[in-house]
Design a protein around this motif. Sequence first.
Motif, PDB file in Angstrom:
ATOM      1  N   VAL A 150       0.855  -1.187   0.000  1.00  0.00           N
ATOM      2  CA  VAL A 150       0.000   0.000   0.000  1.00  0.00           C
ATOM      3  C   VAL A 150       0.896   1.243   0.000  1.00  0.00           C
ATOM      4  N   ILE A 151       0.312   2.395  -0.295  1.00  0.00           N
ATOM      5  CA  ILE A 151       1.078   3.641  -0.227  1.00  0.00           C
ATOM      6  C   ILE A 151       0.325   4.595   0.691  1.00  0.00           C
ATOM      7  N   VAL A 152       1.074   5.188   1.629  1.00  0.00           N
ATOM      8  CA  VAL A 152       0.496   6.199   2.518  1.00  0.00           C
ATOM      9  C   VAL A 152       0.709   7.535   1.827  1.00  0.00           C
ATOM     10  N   LYS A 153      -0.353   8.294   1.627  1.00  0.00           N
ATOM     11  CA  LYS A 153      -0.213   9.573   0.924  1.00  0.00           C
ATOM     12  C   LYS A 153      -0.831  10.708   1.746  1.00  0.00           C
ATOM     13  N   ALA A 154      -0.160  11.843   1.723  1.00  0.00           N
ATOM     14  CA  ALA A 154      -0.663  13.018   2.433  1.00  0.00           C
ATOM     15  C   ALA A 154      -1.755  13.682   1.608  1.00  0.00           C
ATOM     16  N   MET A 178       4.706  10.878   0.475  1.00  0.00           N
ATOM     17  CA  MET A 178       4.248   9.531   0.101  1.00  0.00           C
ATOM     18  C   MET A 178       5.214   8.491   0.673  1.00  0.00           C
ATOM     19  N   ARG A 179       4.674   7.351   1.055  1.00  0.00           N
ATOM     20  CA  ARG A 179       5.531   6.294   1.596  1.00  0.00           C
ATOM     21  C   ARG A 179       4.930   4.933   1.252  1.00  0.00           C
ATOM     22  N   LEU A 210       3.574  -0.613   8.782  1.00  0.00           N
ATOM     23  CA  LEU A 210       2.430   0.258   8.492  1.00  0.00           C
ATOM     24  C   LEU A 210       2.321   1.449   9.448  1.00  0.00           C
ATOM     25  N   LEU A 211       2.223   1.162  10.758  1.00  0.00           N
ATOM     26  CA  LEU A 211       1.977   2.256  11.715  1.00  0.00           C
ATOM     27  C   LEU A 211       3.118   3.265  11.763  1.00  0.00           C
ATOM     28  N   PRO A 212       4.394   2.795  11.814  1.00  0.00           N
ATOM     29  CA  PRO A 212       5.481   3.792  11.776  1.00  0.00           C
ATOM     30  C   PRO A 212       5.440   4.655  10.515  1.00  0.00           C
ATOM     31  N   VAL A 216      -3.707  11.892   6.241  1.00  0.00           N
ATOM     32  CA  VAL A 216      -3.124  10.956   5.275  1.00  0.00           C
ATOM     33  C   VAL A 216      -4.172   9.909   4.912  1.00  0.00           C
ATOM     34  N   TYR A 217      -3.953   9.242   3.789  1.00  0.00           N
ATOM     35  CA  TYR A 217      -4.861   8.168   3.385  1.00  0.00           C
ATOM     36  C   TYR A 217      -4.058   7.023   2.776  1.00  0.00           C
ATOM     37  N   LEU A 218      -4.722   5.919   2.554  1.00  0.00           N
ATOM     38  CA  LEU A 218      -4.058   4.731   2.011  1.00  0.00           C
ATOM     39  C   LEU A 218      -4.640   4.390   0.651  1.00  0.00           C
ATOM     40  N   GLU A 219      -3.765   3.813  -0.182  1.00  0.00           N
ATOM     41  CA  GLU A 219      -4.167   3.420  -1.517  1.00  0.00           C
ATOM     42  C   GLU A 219      -3.342   2.191  -1.880  1.00  0.00           C
TER      43      GLU A 219
END
Length: 448
Positions: free
Chosen positions: A155-159, A168-169, A177-179, A197-200
């Motif tokens: 998954v990608i964490v996006k602001a 993005m991470r 995930l949490l860190p 932030v959201y996940l995709e």
Amino acid sequence: MRTLFIANRGEVAVRIQRAARGLGLATVQACSEADVSAEYVRRADASVCIGPGPAAASYLDAGRVVLAALAAGADAVHPGYGFLSENAAFADKVERAGLVFVGPPASAIHTMGDKVRARTFMLAAGVPCLPGSDGALPEDPAACRGIAAQIGYPVIVKAAGGGGGRGMRVVTAEADLLPSIELTRAEAKAAFANSEVYLERYLTTPRHVEIQIVMDAYGNGVWLGERDCSIQRRHQKVIEEAPAPGVGRTMLAEVAGRCLEACQRMAYRGVGTFEFLYENGDMFFIEMNTRLQVEHPVTEAITGIDIVEAQLRIAAGESLWFRQDDVTFSGHAIECRINAEDGATGRPSPGRIERFRAPVMKGVRVDTHVGDGYVVPPFYDSMIAKLIVHGESRAAAVETMRAALADLHIDGISTNITLHRDLLADPGFCEGGTNIHYLETKLRKAAP
Ligand code: ADP
């Protein structure tokens, strides 16, 4: 609309001046102290120095820009791309000052400027998005883990407020995930003053395909085809082309129809681009650019439509003068972005251009603000020219680009011309349809 204030610099300022002149508009060119002696500044009907070299004190200072436009007697402001072009508060300020903003209403910029809002809006209009979180992520760690598991790793964490490839991470396993969420939140808060932030789902080998639309102030819109911008380095586009090799026309038309519907819903006006990731025959919306894009000339080449002229006529209140059926696509176009940068590292290399020789041949367009003796300032983007070619087929366009690059000579500073020559000889590029990691992978393999 009689006098246009150009709140930008470099090649796009030249491009806007050309379109304005074609429509009989007078031009007032904004410039910083670093750009004051540039030839294109002198070529405008008038110019105003809006502050020192660093962009924060000039091109990014909304108050100064609006005051300068008013003082110069302009009645419209073109923001170009970058700088204040996607700043809803700026668009609002321009309109409140009684000037025309050459772009969409501030409300549309605001909606599309936040990625969580944009995603929700696009889903509602039926535009395909990647599986992801329903809006912003909650604080609860267990809930976040649950959402990620449902999407499926990676998954990608996006602001929500991210941009320019920042905020993005990628997360490949639950342990990270949490860190990653915490880090991205903290960065986003510092950089964009918004910790949402959201996940995709993260796609591993996508291509970048984008759809150009144009819409008047009365809800009439058309799409002008797509562009493939998958040749990238550090999330920056290096080569763009139109059409996108091998992407299904029926699906593109269907998705473009949904995009136009979204535009109607947000009362969009002007030109805009919907960016997608394309993988295994499917397209997924990632963001909308509510402005003119650097790569617009490849679309102009295959449609014969002047996109900047269209922006200005729409801003002046004209209703769209062509319909979807009038838009025809001819041949293939490629654009190479020529940057003042170190050949090996890609880092900017400002300095004095001793000699600039551009190709003059059939099917070649050069958009630039530089010439012999031009000094590339250290404050701005490193792009100094765009080489655009048009051919009957992709193979013909590739041939023409090779010839054009062979005839392009810039002495005095380092540029990425050699990189482009290498790419135009690269079997993968010549075949077409490479993914967004292609160039960086190639460079890594070539590194000693
Ligand atoms: P920005 O506004 O910072 O440009 P984007 O949402 O357009 O951010 O994403 C920038 C780039 O990040 C994309 O072109 C792509 O390379 C990569 N990217 C973004 N989202 C994804 C995703 N879900 N899967 C794979 N790559 C992604």
